[in-house]
Design a protein around this motif. Structure first.
Motif, PDB file in Angstrom:
ATOM      1  N   ARG A 147     -20.971  11.745  -0.445  1.00 26.98           N
ATOM      2  CA  ARG A 147     -19.526  11.522  -0.424  1.00 26.98           C
ATOM      3  C   ARG A 147     -19.126  10.400  -1.375  1.00 26.98           C
ATOM      4  N   LEU A 148     -19.923   9.331  -1.357  1.00 29.01           N
ATOM      5  CA  LEU A 148     -19.616   8.221  -2.257  1.00 29.01           C
ATOM      6  C   LEU A 148     -19.743   8.641  -3.713  1.00 29.01           C
ATOM      7  N   ARG A 149     -20.755   9.422  -4.024  1.00 29.06           N
ATOM      8  CA  ARG A 149     -20.922   9.893  -5.392  1.00 29.06           C
ATOM      9  C   ARG A 149     -19.768  10.810  -5.786  1.00 29.06           C
ATOM     10  N   LEU A 150     -19.384  11.711  -4.882  1.00 25.00           N
ATOM     11  CA  LEU A 150     -18.272  12.615  -5.180  1.00 25.00           C
ATOM     12  C   LEU A 150     -16.975  11.832  -5.379  1.00 25.00           C
ATOM     13  N   LYS A 202     -12.926   9.618  -8.964  1.00 29.70           N
ATOM     14  CA  LYS A 202     -12.173   8.468  -9.443  1.00 29.70           C
ATOM     15  C   LYS A 202     -12.282   8.332 -10.951  1.00 29.70           C
ATOM     16  N   PHE A 203     -13.495   8.431 -11.477  1.00 26.28           N
ATOM     17  CA  PHE A 203     -13.670   8.290 -12.919  1.00 26.28           C
ATOM     18  C   PHE A 203     -13.065   9.469 -13.679  1.00 26.28           C
ATOM     19  N   THR A 204     -13.040  10.638 -13.063  1.00 29.72           N
ATOM     20  CA  THR A 204     -12.401  11.788 -13.705  1.00 29.72           C
ATOM     21  C   THR A 204     -10.899  11.565 -13.853  1.00 29.72           C
ATOM     22  N   VAL A 205     -10.278  11.104 -12.776  1.00 35.53           N
ATOM     23  CA  VAL A 205      -8.842  10.837 -12.812  1.00 35.53           C
ATOM     24  C   VAL A 205      -8.535   9.729 -13.816  1.00 35.53           C
ATOM     25  N   LEU A 206      -9.336   8.668 -13.803  1.00 34.67           N
ATOM     26  CA  LEU A 206      -9.123   7.574 -14.753  1.00 34.67           C
ATOM     27  C   LEU A 206      -9.342   8.035 -16.190  1.00 34.67           C
ATOM     28  N   GLY A 207     -10.342   8.899 -16.396  1.00 37.24           N
ATOM     29  CA  GLY A 207     -10.587   9.412 -17.740  1.00 37.24           C
ATOM     30  C   GLY A 207      -9.432  10.252 -18.249  1.00 37.24           C
ATOM     31  N   ILE A 208      -8.876  11.105 -17.376  1.00 39.35           N
ATOM     32  CA  ILE A 208      -7.728  11.925 -17.777  1.00 39.35           C
ATOM     33  C   ILE A 208      -6.531  11.042 -18.092  1.00 39.35           C
ATOM     34  N   ALA A 209      -6.283  10.050 -17.238  1.00 39.50           N
ATOM     35  CA  ALA A 209      -5.163   9.136 -17.488  1.00 39.50           C
ATOM     36  C   ALA A 209      -5.365   8.361 -18.784  1.00 39.50           C
ATOM     37  N   ALA A 210      -6.605   7.926 -19.048  1.00 41.36           N
ATOM     38  CA  ALA A 210      -6.881   7.199 -20.288  1.00 41.36           C
ATOM     39  C   ALA A 210      -6.683   8.096 -21.507  1.00 41.36           C
ATOM     40  N   PHE A 211      -7.058   9.363 -21.372  1.00 39.35           N
ATOM     41  CA  PHE A 211      -6.892  10.293 -22.499  1.00 39.35           C
ATOM     42  C   PHE A 211      -5.419  10.468 -22.850  1.00 39.35           C
TER      43      PHE A 211
END
Length: 281
Positions: A16-19, A24-33
């Motif tokens: 669960r923590l890994r997921l 979290k990093f996926t959402v941050l990556g999309i926002a950064a893009f």
């Protein structure tokens, strides 16, 4: 026994923590893009203008040279720098003094006056621009750089921020200074103001970033091109859109971004320190 129980209870949580971390990093990556992509496209287009005759792109600074030949960039930059720096300095001083008064002095109607100041934060600038324009014209400051500076000296947010900061400082500092014979002004300038550096940095940085990019007020309050700020002066480049030279317009945008980026880069540390100090209070 304890170590075994801790291991068995921690194992089900690991996926669960890994997921959650991946999400979290996926959402941050999309926002950064979506944040960085327009900036990268703007810079790329400005550095690779399209030749009108051959319709081919060439890497270089030709578009930036066109900006300097079409508009007085240095004049507009000087106007923007003068207006922005004076507003930032005036807001830092005025908010520090006002915040100190509301934090350290007791007087009749103090809470109501402070509430009224905070209420002004909910009034949009578009609502007050006409009364401000009438006052500026009545003062004889119409179509001057002072018309952009004077109305922005008081700041409700800065007053609130500095009040909260000064309320967190111990009263013993003022008492010790008063025992040594310091008056109210000496206590403020020699004791409390030097300690307010982190919060003052927040006020100054936010004021610079806002007023450097400001377009609406200069559009209303200035008429002469010699008083144009850089964002307003860049509008004169829009004629290049009809010729297909989008790179020239974007080159002007890139030039206007440089001071804001520098302030962001070098202002991160004092901004973090100021926020941390405010949270600690």
């Amino acid at each position: 026994m304890r170590s075994t129980m801790s291991i068995t209870t921690a194992e089900p949580r690991t996926p669960r923590l890994r997921l959650a971390a991946v999400g979290k990093f996926t959402v941050l990556g999309i926002a950064a893009f979506f944040t960085i992509a327009p900036v990268v496209w703007t810079l790329y287009t400005a550095l690779t203008p399209t030749d009108i005759d051959t319709q081919q792109r060439s890497l270089g600074f030709a578009a930036f040279a066109d900006v300097f030949t079409q508009i007085p960039v240095w004049l507009y930059t000087w106007n923007s720098a003068l207006v922005t720096l004076l507003i930032a300095a005036a807001q830092m001083l005025s908010s520090a003094m006002a915040g100190y008064v509301f934090a350290r002095f007791e007087f009749r109607g103090k809470k109501w006056i402070f509430a009224l100041i905070l209420a002004t934060m909910m009034v949009p600038m578009q609502v007050t621009i006409v009364p401000v324009f009438m006052l500026i014209r009545g003062m004889g400051l119409a179509d001057t750089l002072l018309a952009l500076i004077v109305p922005m000296i008081p700041t409700a947010f800065g007053t609130f921020l500095m009040r909260q900061y000064f309320m967190g400082l111990p009263d013993e500092l003022a008492e010790a200074a008063e025992i040594d014979g310091a008056g109210p002004w000496r206590v403020f300038f020699s004791v409390y103001l030097p300690l307010a550096g982190p919060s003052l940095a927040i006020v100054g940085i936010l004021a610079f970033n806002f007023h450097w990019n400001e377009f609406f007020r200069p559009l209303i309050l200035t008429i002469s091109e010699q008083n144009f700020t850089l964002p307003l002066g860049l509008v004169t480049l829009q004629g290049n859109l009809g010729t297909g030279s989008v790179a020239t317009v974007l080159a002007g945008v890139v030039l206007s971004m440089i001071p804001a980026v520098l302030v962001f880069v070098f202002g991160q540390k004092p901004l973090r320190e100021g926020l941390a100090a405010g949270i600690g209070k």
